[in-house]
Write a protein that holds these residues in place. Structure first.
Motif, PDB file in Angstrom:
ATOM      1  N   ILE A  85       0.829  -1.213   0.000  1.00 31.53           N
ATOM      2  CA  ILE A  85       0.000   0.000   0.000  1.00 31.53           C
ATOM      3  C   ILE A  85       0.858   1.255   0.000  1.00 31.53           C
ATOM      4  CG2 ILE A  85      -0.230   0.132   2.517  1.00 31.53           C
ATOM      5  CD1 ILE A  85      -2.922   0.966  -0.104  1.00 31.53           C
ATOM      6  N   SER A  86       2.059   1.200   0.575  1.00 31.77           N
ATOM      7  CA  SER A  86       2.928   2.374   0.565  1.00 31.77           C
ATOM      8  C   SER A  86       3.323   2.744  -0.861  1.00 31.77           C
ATOM      9  CB  SER A  86       4.180   2.130   1.419  1.00 31.77           C
ATOM     10  OG  SER A  86       5.006   1.117   0.853  1.00 31.77           O
ATOM     11  N   LYS A  87       3.520   1.737  -1.721  1.00 26.36           N
ATOM     12  CA  LYS A  87       3.835   2.010  -3.126  1.00 26.36           C
ATOM     13  C   LYS A  87       2.643   2.644  -3.829  1.00 26.36           C
ATOM     14  CE  LYS A  87       7.200  -1.758  -3.574  1.00 26.36           C
ATOM     15  NZ  LYS A  87       7.521  -3.033  -4.265  1.00 26.36           N
ATOM     16  N   VAL A  88       1.452   2.161  -3.519  1.00 29.19           N
ATOM     17  CA  VAL A  88       0.237   2.726  -4.122  1.00 29.19           C
ATOM     18  C   VAL A  88       0.056   4.174  -3.682  1.00 29.19           C
ATOM     19  CG1 VAL A  88      -2.283   2.552  -4.211  1.00 29.19           C
ATOM     20  CG2 VAL A  88      -0.881   0.475  -4.269  1.00 29.19           C
ATOM     21  N   LEU A  89       0.338   4.443  -2.404  1.00 28.20           N
ATOM     22  CA  LEU A  89       0.144   5.785  -1.858  1.00 28.20           C
ATOM     23  C   LEU A  89       1.308   6.717  -2.174  1.00 28.20           C
ATOM     24  CD1 LEU A  89      -1.290   4.842   1.659  1.00 28.20           C
ATOM     25  CD2 LEU A  89      -2.571   5.660  -0.325  1.00 28.20           C
ATOM     26  N   GLY A  90       2.421   6.166  -2.641  1.00 25.62           N
ATOM     27  CA  GLY A  90       3.585   6.981  -2.965  1.00 25.62           C
ATOM     28  C   GLY A  90       4.292   7.529  -1.751  1.00 25.62           C
ATOM     29  N   THR A  91       4.416   6.707  -0.709  1.00 27.69           N
ATOM     30  CA  THR A  91       5.062   7.157   0.520  1.00 27.69           C
ATOM     31  C   THR A  91       5.868   6.009   1.109  1.00 27.69           C
ATOM     32  OG1 THR A  91       4.645   8.184   2.679  1.00 27.69           O
ATOM     33  CG2 THR A  91       3.067   6.526   1.939  1.00 27.69           C
ATOM     34  N   ASP A  92       6.527   6.256   2.249  1.00 27.16           N
ATOM     35  CA  ASP A  92       7.267   5.184   2.914  1.00 27.16           C
ATOM     36  C   ASP A  92       6.328   4.434   3.856  1.00 27.16           C
ATOM     37  OD1 ASP A  92       6.918   6.885   5.065  1.00 27.16           O
ATOM     38  OD2 ASP A  92       9.024   7.437   5.246  1.00 27.16           O
ATOM     39  N   LEU A  93       6.868   3.455   4.588  1.00 27.00           N
ATOM     40  CA  LEU A  93       6.028   2.595   5.426  1.00 27.00           C
ATOM     41  C   LEU A  93       5.350   3.385   6.536  1.00 27.00           C
ATOM     42  CD1 LEU A  93       8.338  -0.559   5.738  1.00 27.00           C
ATOM     43  CD2 LEU A  93       6.521  -0.119   4.086  1.00 27.00           C
ATOM     44  N   LEU A  94       6.095   4.252   7.205  1.00 29.50           N
ATOM     45  CA  LEU A  94       5.511   5.050   8.278  1.00 29.50           C
ATOM     46  C   LEU A  94       4.480   6.028   7.715  1.00 29.50           C
ATOM     47  CD1 LEU A  94       5.595   5.559  11.335  1.00 29.50           C
ATOM     48  CD2 LEU A  94       7.293   7.353  10.897  1.00 29.50           C
ATOM     49  N   GLY A  95       4.749   6.562   6.543  1.00 30.13           N
ATOM     50  CA  GLY A  95       3.798   7.464   5.907  1.00 30.13           C
ATOM     51  C   GLY A  95       2.497   6.761   5.566  1.00 30.13           C
ATOM     52  N   ALA A  96       2.582   5.489   5.141  1.00 33.08           N
ATOM     53  CA  ALA A  96       1.379   4.718   4.846  1.00 33.08           C
ATOM     54  C   ALA A  96       0.564   4.499   6.124  1.00 33.08           C
ATOM     55  CB  ALA A  96       1.760   3.379   4.220  1.00 33.08           C
ATOM     56  N   TYR A  97       1.251   4.192   7.212  1.00 34.24           N
ATOM     57  CA  TYR A  97       0.602   4.033   8.516  1.00 34.24           C
ATOM     58  C   TYR A  97      -0.160   5.304   8.871  1.00 34.24           C
ATOM     59  CZ  TYR A  97       0.466   2.827  13.585  1.00 34.24           C
ATOM     60  OH  TYR A  97       0.095   2.538  14.886  1.00 34.24           O
ATOM     61  N   GLN A  98       0.490   6.446   8.695  1.00 35.44           N
ATOM     62  CA  GLN A  98      -0.132   7.727   9.019  1.00 35.44           C
ATOM     63  C   GLN A  98      -1.358   7.987   8.136  1.00 35.44           C
ATOM     64  OE1 GLN A  98       1.091  10.170  11.479  1.00 35.44           O
ATOM     65  NE2 GLN A  98      -1.044  10.744  11.121  1.00 35.44           N
ATOM     66  N   MET A  99      -1.208   7.791   6.848  1.00 34.95           N
ATOM     67  CA  MET A  99      -2.301   8.097   5.927  1.00 34.95           C
ATOM     68  C   MET A  99      -3.499   7.183   6.147  1.00 34.95           C
ATOM     69  SD  MET A  99      -0.136   8.884   2.425  1.00 34.95           S
ATOM     70  CE  MET A  99      -1.587   9.205   1.438  1.00 34.95           C
ATOM     71  N   LEU A 100      -3.245   5.898   6.361  1.00 33.01           N
ATOM     72  CA  LEU A 100      -4.349   4.970   6.583  1.00 33.01           C
ATOM     73  C   LEU A 100      -5.070   5.264   7.890  1.00 33.01           C
ATOM     74  CD1 LEU A 100      -2.826   1.597   5.334  1.00 33.01           C
ATOM     75  CD2 LEU A 100      -4.452   3.085   4.160  1.00 33.01           C
ATOM     76  N   THR A 101      -4.315   5.680   8.903  1.00 36.38           N
ATOM     77  CA  THR A 101      -4.940   6.045  10.182  1.00 36.38           C
ATOM     78  C   THR A 101      -5.833   7.270  10.012  1.00 36.38           C
ATOM     79  OG1 THR A 101      -3.107   5.117  11.459  1.00 36.38           O
ATOM     80  CG2 THR A 101      -4.490   6.755  12.559  1.00 36.38           C
ATOM     81  N   GLU A 102      -5.349   8.262   9.301  1.00 35.70           N
ATOM     82  CA  GLU A 102      -6.155   9.468   9.070  1.00 35.70           C
ATOM     83  C   GLU A 102      -7.426   9.136   8.297  1.00 35.70           C
ATOM     84  OE1 GLU A 102      -3.441  12.114   7.163  1.00 35.70           O
ATOM     85  OE2 GLU A 102      -2.281  12.504   8.992  1.00 35.70           O
ATOM     86  N   ARG A 103      -7.308   8.284   7.299  1.00 38.51           N
ATOM     87  CA  ARG A 103      -8.484   7.898   6.521  1.00 38.51           C
ATOM     88  C   ARG A 103      -9.462   7.097   7.372  1.00 38.51           C
ATOM     89  NH1 ARG A 103      -6.033   6.022   0.606  1.00 38.51           N
ATOM     90  NH2 ARG A 103      -5.036   8.024   0.078  1.00 38.51           N
ATOM     91  N   LEU A 104      -8.939   6.221   8.221  1.00 32.02           N
ATOM     92  CA  LEU A 104      -9.794   5.420   9.096  1.00 32.02           C
ATOM     93  C   LEU A 104     -10.598   6.317  10.033  1.00 32.02           C
ATOM     94  CD1 LEU A 104     -10.451   2.453  10.101  1.00 32.02           C
ATOM     95  CD2 LEU A 104      -8.744   2.902  11.886  1.00 32.02           C
ATOM     96  N   ILE A 105      -9.930   7.283  10.640  1.00 35.55           N
ATOM     97  CA  ILE A 105     -10.606   8.183  11.578  1.00 35.55           C
ATOM     98  C   ILE A 105     -11.670   9.010  10.866  1.00 35.55           C
ATOM     99  CG2 ILE A 105     -10.249  10.221  13.032  1.00 35.55           C
ATOM    100  CD1 ILE A 105      -7.524   8.933  13.798  1.00 35.55           C
ATOM    101  N   LYS A 106     -11.373   9.464   9.668  1.00 35.37           N
ATOM    102  CA  LYS A 106     -12.373  10.234   8.916  1.00 35.37           C
ATOM    103  C   LYS A 106     -13.579   9.372   8.582  1.00 35.37           C
ATOM    104  CE  LYS A 106     -13.030  13.317   4.961  1.00 35.37           C
ATOM    105  NZ  LYS A 106     -14.412  12.844   4.749  1.00 35.37           N
ATOM    106  N   ARG A 107     -13.345   8.135   8.161  1.00 31.72           N
ATOM    107  CA  ARG A 107     -14.460   7.257   7.835  1.00 31.72           C
ATOM    108  C   ARG A 107     -15.313   6.954   9.065  1.00 31.72           C
ATOM    109  NH1 ARG A 107     -13.635   2.371   6.366  1.00 31.72           N
ATOM    110  NH2 ARG A 107     -11.396   2.141   6.729  1.00 31.72           N
TER     111      ARG A 107
END
Length: 353
Positions: free
Chosen positions: A132-154
């Motif tokens: 998923i980090s490759k799909v999102l264009g970020t590193d592993l920690l960045g993917a963790y951050q982005m998915l958490t933000e999306r989860l909270i918004k949902r």
């Protein structure tokens, strides 16, 4: 207001990573933190939106998490009207998902619904974010951050939609002559009023091939055409019925503490449809009957596969769990009529208005 239930853990380096992720993700969200089971017991949790955030020790343990789990199991109804999502941060590569499934099962039985794909799990290495980090264009920690933000918004945006005449699809792979699971479903179905349209599909007859793991591009190709490489009952009957359904009921006899082979194959084969069709507005329920014990194991599998993986939302008290072995024994269980009626009433309350 978002309530964050974050069981205290002595492994402070795990806390620090999750704290960093949450502090950024919740920067603009009004929150209340609860850290211990005693704090939970002292307040009224009903009707809240809850983010469960659990850090694990090097051994994959969080003792306060177990105290909170005990409270949920001792106080049925304490989470009535709640909706939830889960973040688990582990020290190693194991235990994150199994802990999350057990948490969802127990909180759900206490009255908490869960949004579609409600879990963000971070293994110790964060390697599980590699794709998923490759799909999102970020590193592993960045993917963790982005998915958490999306989860909270949902979670914050989540609302349980009710429908005037919901369509319910029941799927099974059992014999009507002997199946306690089907007998219980007939009892539940008889309680549902005429506002609900019920469709049933049997996976028992004919050959149902399991998913063989086509390449992503191949799976997408067939999914975009509304099918799957292996065809059969899944493409001819199940896919169209799921597209039309507002809720799915899985009828699950316990086979060796697992879902039956045909139900497992059906869930696996949903991947092609899932790639092109969102299930986020479709609920999933289950009826699980065990000959001896272990119904909770099967219920956790159903919730994990359908809610965490395939993205159906999980209504509160999604599962009717019973123990019966001999033919027809389920219908003679003490209090079964009342439990079946309550399960059907819960379906009506969650789906219809």
């Amino acid at each position: 207001m978002l309530t964050v239930i974050k069981p205290f853990c002595n492994e402070f380096h795990r806390e620090n990573r999750m704290d960093l992720i949450l502090s950024e993700a919740l920067a603009t969200v009004e929150t209340e933190y609860l850290l211990t089971a005693k704090e939970l017991e002292a307040c009224d949790l009903r009707g809240r939106k809850i983010l469960f955030a659990v850090c694990l020790s090097e051994a994959g343990i969080n003792m306060e998490y177990y105290r909170i789990l005990e409270y949920f199991r001792r106080a049925p109804g304490c989470l009535t009207g709640c909706s939830g999502a889960v973040i688990v941060d582990g020290s190693g590569e194991l235990f994150t998902k199994s802990l999350a499934r057990r948490l969802v099962f127990s909180a759900n039985a206490a009255g908490c619904a869960f949004i579609s794909r409600p879990l963000v799990e971070a293994t110790g290495s964060l390697y599980n974010f590699k794709v998923i980090s490759k799909v999102l264009g970020t590193d592993l920690l960045g993917a963790y951050q982005m998915l958490t933000e999306r989860l909270i918004k949902r979670l914050c945006d989540f609302e349980m939609l009710k429908i005037r005449h919901p369509n319910v699809l029941a799927i099974h792979a059992s014999s009507r002559k002997t199946s306690n699971s089907l007998m219980l479903w007939e009892k539940v179905k008889s309680y549902l009023d005429e506002s609900i349209k019920v469709t049933e599909i049997s996976l028992r007859n004919g050959q149902l091939l399991d998913c063989r793991g086509c390449k992503y591009e191949e799976c997408m190709h067939f999914g975009e055409k509304g099918g799957c490489f292996y065809g059969g009952v899944m493409v001819q009957e199940v896919y169209p019925a799921i597209r039309e359904a507002d809720a799915l009921v899985l009828l699950c006899p316990n086979y060796n503490d697992a879902l039956s082979a045909n139900l497992t194959a059906a869930i696996n084969r949903l991947t092609a449809l899932y790639r092109t069709t969102s299930f986020a507005d479709k609920a999933v329920f289950a009826i699980v009957v065990s000959g001896y014990s272990g119904g909770d194991i099967v219920a956790c599998q159903a919730a994990g596969a359908m809610n965490m993986n395939k993205g159906f939302w999980l209504p509160a008290n999604f599962c009717l769990l019973e123990t019966a072995n001999d033919k027809g024994e389920a219908l003679a269980l003490p209090g079964i009529q009342d439990r079946a009626d309550r399960f059907a009433e819960n379906m009506l309350c969650q789906l219809a208005y």
